[in-house]
Design a protein around this motif. Structure first.
Motif, PDB file in Angstrom:
ATOM      1  N   SER A   1      -7.294  95.649  62.244  1.00 48.20           N
ATOM      2  CA  SER A   1      -8.356  94.988  61.500  1.00 48.20           C
ATOM      3  C   SER A   1      -9.686  95.378  62.127  1.00 48.20           C
ATOM      4  O   SER A   1      -9.864  95.208  63.345  1.00 48.20           O
ATOM      5  N   ALA A   2     -10.586  95.916  61.338  1.00 53.31           N
ATOM      6  CA  ALA A   2     -11.844  96.407  61.883  1.00 53.31           C
ATOM      7  C   ALA A   2     -12.978  96.146  60.887  1.00 53.31           C
ATOM      8  O   ALA A   2     -12.731  95.920  59.693  1.00 53.31           O
ATOM      9  N   SER A   3     -14.182  96.233  61.383  1.00 53.61           N
ATOM     10  CA  SER A   3     -15.370  95.960  60.578  1.00 53.61           C
ATOM     11  C   SER A   3     -16.018  97.255  60.112  1.00 53.61           C
ATOM     12  O   SER A   3     -15.870  98.308  60.760  1.00 53.61           O
ATOM     13  N   VAL A   4     -16.737  97.167  59.006  1.00 54.17           N
ATOM     14  CA  VAL A   4     -17.501  98.316  58.517  1.00 54.17           C
ATOM     15  C   VAL A   4     -18.450  98.791  59.625  1.00 54.17           C
ATOM     16  O   VAL A   4     -19.109  97.987  60.277  1.00 54.17           O
ATOM     17  N   GLY A   5     -18.434 100.101  59.840  1.00 51.32           N
ATOM     18  CA  GLY A   5     -19.269 100.683  60.885  1.00 51.32           C
ATOM     19  C   GLY A   5     -18.538 100.907  62.205  1.00 51.32           C
ATOM     20  O   GLY A   5     -19.023 101.661  63.055  1.00 51.32           O
ATOM     21  N   ASP A   6     -17.374 100.276  62.376  1.00 51.15           N
ATOM     22  CA  ASP A   6     -16.611 100.440  63.614  1.00 51.15           C
ATOM     23  C   ASP A   6     -16.055 101.855  63.738  1.00 51.15           C
ATOM     24  O   ASP A   6     -15.791 102.539  62.741  1.00 51.15           O
TER      25      ASP A   6
ATOM     26  N   ILE B   1      -9.907  95.845  56.439  1.00 51.33           N
ATOM     27  CA  ILE B   1     -11.337  95.727  56.682  1.00 51.33           C
ATOM     28  C   ILE B   1     -11.671  94.247  56.876  1.00 51.33           C
ATOM     29  O   ILE B   1     -11.304  93.410  56.043  1.00 51.33           O
ATOM     30  N   LYS B   2     -12.332  93.927  57.994  1.00 52.32           N
ATOM     31  CA  LYS B   2     -12.712  92.541  58.258  1.00 52.32           C
ATOM     32  C   LYS B   2     -13.781  92.075  57.277  1.00 52.32           C
ATOM     33  O   LYS B   2     -14.697  92.836  56.943  1.00 52.32           O
TER      34      LYS B   2
ATOM     35  N   LEU C   1     -16.377 103.258  60.064  1.00 48.33           N
ATOM     36  CA  LEU C   1     -15.489 102.760  59.018  1.00 48.33           C
ATOM     37  C   LEU C   1     -16.264 102.339  57.771  1.00 48.33           C
ATOM     38  O   LEU C   1     -17.295 101.643  57.869  1.00 48.33           O
ATOM     39  N   GLN C   2     -15.783 102.762  56.622  1.00 48.92           N
ATOM     40  CA  GLN C   2     -16.366 102.398  55.342  1.00 48.92           C
ATOM     41  C   GLN C   2     -15.408 101.499  54.566  1.00 48.92           C
ATOM     42  O   GLN C   2     -14.189 101.545  54.794  1.00 48.92           O
ATOM     43  N   PRO C   3     -15.904 100.695  53.638  1.00 47.73           N
ATOM     44  CA  PRO C   3     -15.020  99.761  52.913  1.00 47.73           C
ATOM     45  C   PRO C   3     -13.872 100.456  52.191  1.00 47.73           C
ATOM     46  O   PRO C   3     -12.780  99.889  52.077  1.00 47.73           O
ATOM     47  N   GLU C   4     -14.095 101.679  51.741  1.00 51.17           N
ATOM     48  CA  GLU C   4     -13.050 102.379  50.993  1.00 51.17           C
ATOM     49  C   GLU C   4     -11.965 102.957  51.902  1.00 51.17           C
ATOM     50  O   GLU C   4     -11.002 103.557  51.403  1.00 51.17           O
ATOM     51  N   ASP C   5     -12.080 102.788  53.195  1.00 49.15           N
ATOM     52  CA  ASP C   5     -11.105 103.356  54.116  1.00 49.15           C
ATOM     53  C   ASP C   5      -9.888 102.454  54.335  1.00 49.15           C
ATOM     54  O   ASP C   5      -8.967 102.822  55.076  1.00 49.15           O
ATOM     55  N   PHE C   6      -9.874 101.274  53.710  1.00 50.12           N
ATOM     56  CA  PHE C   6      -8.691 100.419  53.867  1.00 50.12           C
ATOM     57  C   PHE C   6      -7.478 101.127  53.291  1.00 50.12           C
ATOM     58  O   PHE C   6      -7.573 101.968  52.398  1.00 50.12           O
ATOM     59  N   GLY C   7      -6.320 100.768  53.814  1.00 48.49           N
ATOM     60  CA  GLY C   7      -5.089 101.371  53.335  1.00 48.49           C
ATOM     61  C   GLY C   7      -4.139 101.567  54.504  1.00 48.49           C
ATOM     62  O   GLY C   7      -4.352 101.041  55.601  1.00 48.49           O
ATOM     63  N   THR C   8      -3.092 102.318  54.256  1.00 51.22           N
ATOM     64  CA  THR C   8      -2.105 102.601  55.282  1.00 51.22           C
ATOM     65  C   THR C   8      -2.151 104.089  55.617  1.00 51.22           C
ATOM     66  O   THR C   8      -2.239 104.929  54.715  1.00 51.22           O
ATOM     67  N   TYR C   9      -2.119 104.384  56.892  1.00 52.99           N
ATOM     68  CA  TYR C   9      -2.221 105.753  57.390  1.00 52.99           C
ATOM     69  C   TYR C   9      -0.890 106.169  58.003  1.00 52.99           C
ATOM     70  O   TYR C   9      -0.274 105.417  58.756  1.00 52.99           O
TER      71      TYR C   9
END
Lengths: 106, 119
Positions: A12-17, A105-106, A78-86
């Motif tokens: 779980s991370a924040s935008v910009g991390d 995304i937090k 990190l950008q909001p659209e980067d959520f998902g599974t890697y």
């Protein structure tokens, strides 16, 4: 079979991390390591191939590194659209995928 | 534009043979270096590479499933097929086909076909 262990399994991370996802192989895979992003209900998308080659059209905030048995995917901001599974994917021998890292995304 | 689309029966009974088709456009499987792979994903789980066929007709199989898998292509190089024999509940998954221009760099995927094995 080569086993691929990904960590963490949940992130779980924040935008910009700056975010890093790790993949450890059970033996040397000679940099034959790809990274895929998958969003819910969609097919995987190739991000990085052969450890550090950015796929065409993928933003430069994604990068890959590693050698031997240890590999890392980094998202620099990190950008909001980067959520998902890697998923990592080794192709040094018969191909195998990692267990996945779910990025929230937090 | 490269597109791939999987098709299959949707549901089948245990012990039957699963037949899947990958229809694609925007590239030719007769081009040197081109490969089409099959990958599956049970719901909520990771991915499993199954099989592949390349431009020269060479076939590659997951060793753990090899005895049950057959991959083939049509003569016009526009479709790839996968057969899985003796299916059971563990074969329930979304099945994807994917294109590689260099071996194992799967850069274009289909939307996936859901297959449920149930009596």
């Amino acid at each position: 079979d080569i086993q691929m262990t990904q960590s963490p399994s949940l992130l779980s991370a924040s935008v910009g991390d700056r975010v890093t996802i790790n993949c450890k192989a059970s033996q040397n895979i000679n940099k034959y390591l790809n990274w895929y992003q998958q969003k819910l209900g969609e097919a995987p998308k190739l991000l990085i191939y052969n450890t550090n080659n950015l796929q065409t059209g993928i933003p430069s905030r994604f990068s890959g590194s590693g050698s031997g048995t240890d590999y890392t995917l980094t998202i620099s901001s990190l950008q909001p659209e980067d959520f998902g599974t890697y998923f990592c994917f080794q192709h040094n021998s018969w191909p195998t995928f990692g267990s996945g890292t779910k990025l929230e995304i937090k | 534009q490269v597109t791939l689309k999987e098709s299959g029966p949707g549901m089948l009974q245990p012990s039957k043979t699963l037949s899947l088709t990958c229809s694609f456009s925007g590239f030719s499987l007769s081009t040197s270096g081109m490969v089409v792979s099959w990958i599956r994903q049970p719901s909520g789980k990771s991915l499993e590479w199954l099989a592949a066929i390349d431009w020269d007709g060479d076939k590659y199989y997951n060793p753990s499933l090899k005895s049950r898998l057959t991959v083939s292509k049509n003569t016009s190089n526009t479709q790839v097929f996968l057969k899985i024999t003796s299916v059971d509940i563990a074969d329930t998954a979304t099945y994807y086909c994917a294109r590689s221009r260099q071996l194992w760099v799967m850069d274009a995927w289909g939307q996936g076909a859901s297959v449920t094995v149930s009596s």
